[in-house]
Design an enzyme around this catalytic site. Structure first.
Site: not given
Ligand code: DCM
Ligand code: ZN
Ligand code: ZN
Ligand code: DCM
Ligand code: DCM
Length: 269
Positions: A48, A153, A120, A1, A60, A45, A126, A116, A6, A149
Site C-alpha cells: 500500500r 491492530d 480488516d 490488523w 483497508h 499491507d 477500521h 486481507h 491477519h 489504532h
Molecule cells: N486507517 C484506518 N482509518 C483511517 C486511516 C487509516 O483504519 N482513516 C488504518 C490503516 C492502517 C493504519 O490505520 O491499518 C495506519 O494507516 P496509515 O499508515 O495510513 O496512517
Molecule cells: Zn490492511
Molecule cells: Zn489497522
C-alpha cells in the site's frame, strides 16, 4: 490488523474451507503448504505504500462519520471515500476473483486482497472516522506511548496470546479459536455469523459486517468517548473488556472468510 491478526484470520479460514476450495487456492497461490493463505494475508499491507500500490491505500477501512459513544452507525454514501473503501474493495476483488476473463495471476492477486480485506473489515477502528481510525489518539500501553489504532491492530492480541514468532503464535491462536468455533464458546452462535452473507450482493454483505463491527466502537473502543481515552493506560481494565471482543472479531473474520472463499470457488469452477 497487524500481521498477527491477519495471519490468524487466514489460518482459521484454512481450517474451515472445503476441500475443493483448498485445492483451488493452493493451485492459484502456488503453494502446497498449510500456510498457503496465512502467508498472503498481509501482502496487501506490504504494497500500500509502494508507487503502484498507492491506489489501494483507502481500501483497508471505511471512515464512519458517527458520534461515539452516543451514536454508532455506518452509511455507505456518507462514509465510503471517492477513492474507495473496504466495502467497495471487497466487492471489486470478489468480482475479479470470479472473472474467467482474467489471467490466473490477476485472480491470485484478487484472492489475496479478499483474504486481507475480510480481515480488516472486522477491526472496529477500521470502521470508524474519529482521528483517522484512532491513529491520531495518543494512549499508554504498559507505560509507553502508542496510538489507539495500533493498540487495536496489535497490542491487545499480542498481550492475549504472548509474543513469539508470528506464524507460530498465530497458529496457536487460530487453533484455540477454531476449537471455540467448532465445539467451544462460539459453537452455538457460529451459524448466526453467516446470516448476513448474501453472495448475490457483495456490498450489502460487507455493510452488514461493517455495521456489526462499528457498533463495538461505541461500547468497547470509546466507552466514555474519544476525549476521555487520551493519555489513558489501556493494558489493564480496558484490555480485559476489549480482549474477548477482539478475539470474537478475529474468529468471525476467519469463519466468514472461509464461507466467502467457498462461495467464490463454487461459483468459479
Ligand atoms: N486507517 C484506518 N482509518 C483511517 C486511516 C487509516 O483504519 N482513516 C488504518 C490503516 C492502517 C493504519 O490505520 O491499518 C495506519 O494507516 P496509515 O499508515 O495510513 O496512517
Ligand atoms: Zn490492511
Ligand atoms: Zn489497522
Ligand atoms: N502469487 C501470485 N501470483 C502469481 C504467483 C504467485 O499472487 N502469479 C502469490 C502466491 C505466493 C506468493 O505470491 O504465495 C509468492 O509467489 P512465488 O512462490 O511465485 O514467489
Ligand atoms: N490462548 C492461546 N494459547 C494458549 C492459551 C490461550 O492462544 N496457550 C489464546 C486463545 C484463547 C485465548 O487466549 O482463545 C483465551 O484463552 P482461554 O480461552 O484458554 O482463556
Amino acid at each position: 490488523w497487524g500481521g498477527l491478526g491477519h495471519i490468524t484470520t487466514a489460518y482459521i479460514a484454512s481450517n474451515f474451507v472445503s476441500n475443493s476450495t483448498e485445492a483451488y487456492l493452493k493451485q492459484l497461490l502456488r503453494s502446497n503448504e498449510s500456510d498457503y493463505m496465512a502467508k498472503v494475508a498481509s501482502w496487501a499491507d506490504s504494497i500500500r505504500y509502494t508507487k503502484w500500490g498507492r491506489f489501494t491505500s483507502t481500501f483497508h477501512f471505511i471512515d464512519a462519520h458517527d458520534n461515539p459513544p452516543e451514536s454508532c452507525n455506518v452509511d455507505f454514501e456518507r462514509d465510503c471515500k471517492e477513492t474507495g473503501c473496504v466495502i467497495t474493495a471487497l466487492a471489486n476483488y470478489t468480482e475479479q476473483s470470479l472473472d474467467p476473463a482474467l489471467p490466473a495471476w490477476r485472480r491470485a492477486q484478487a484472492a489475496k486482497f479478499v483474504i486481507h480485506f475480510v480481515g480488516d473489515l472486522h477491526q472496529p477502528l477500521h470502521n470508524e472516522d474519529v482521528s483517522r481510525g484512532g491513529n491520531g489518539i495518543h494512549v499508554k500501553w504498559d507505560g509507553r506511548d502508542y496510538n489507539l489504532h495500533h493498540v487495536w491492530d496489535s497490542s491487545i492480541a499480542e498481550k492475549l496470546i504472548g509474543r513469539g514468532k508470528p506464524y507460530l503464535v498465530a497458529q496457536k491462536w487460530s487453533a484455540a479459536l477454531t476449537e471455540k468455533i467448532t465445539g467451544g464458546a462460539y459453537a452455538d452462535e457460529k451459524e448466526t455469523w453467516l446470516a448476513d452473507l448474501d453472495f448475490g450482493d457483495f456490498e450489502a454483505t460487507a455493510m452488514a459486517w461493517s455495521r456489526e463491527c462499528n457498533s463495538l466502537v461505541c461500547e468497547y473502543v470509546f466507552p466514555e468517548g474519544p476525549k476521555a481515552i487520551v493519555g489513558q493506560e489501556l493494558s489493564g481494565e480496558y484490555y480485559e473488556k476489549a480482549a474477548p471482543i477482539l478475539e470474537k472479531q478475529v474468529a468471525r473474520a476467519g469463519y466468514r472468510m472461509a464461507a466467502w472463499l467457498d462461495r467464490i470457488v463454487d461459483e468459479y469452477k
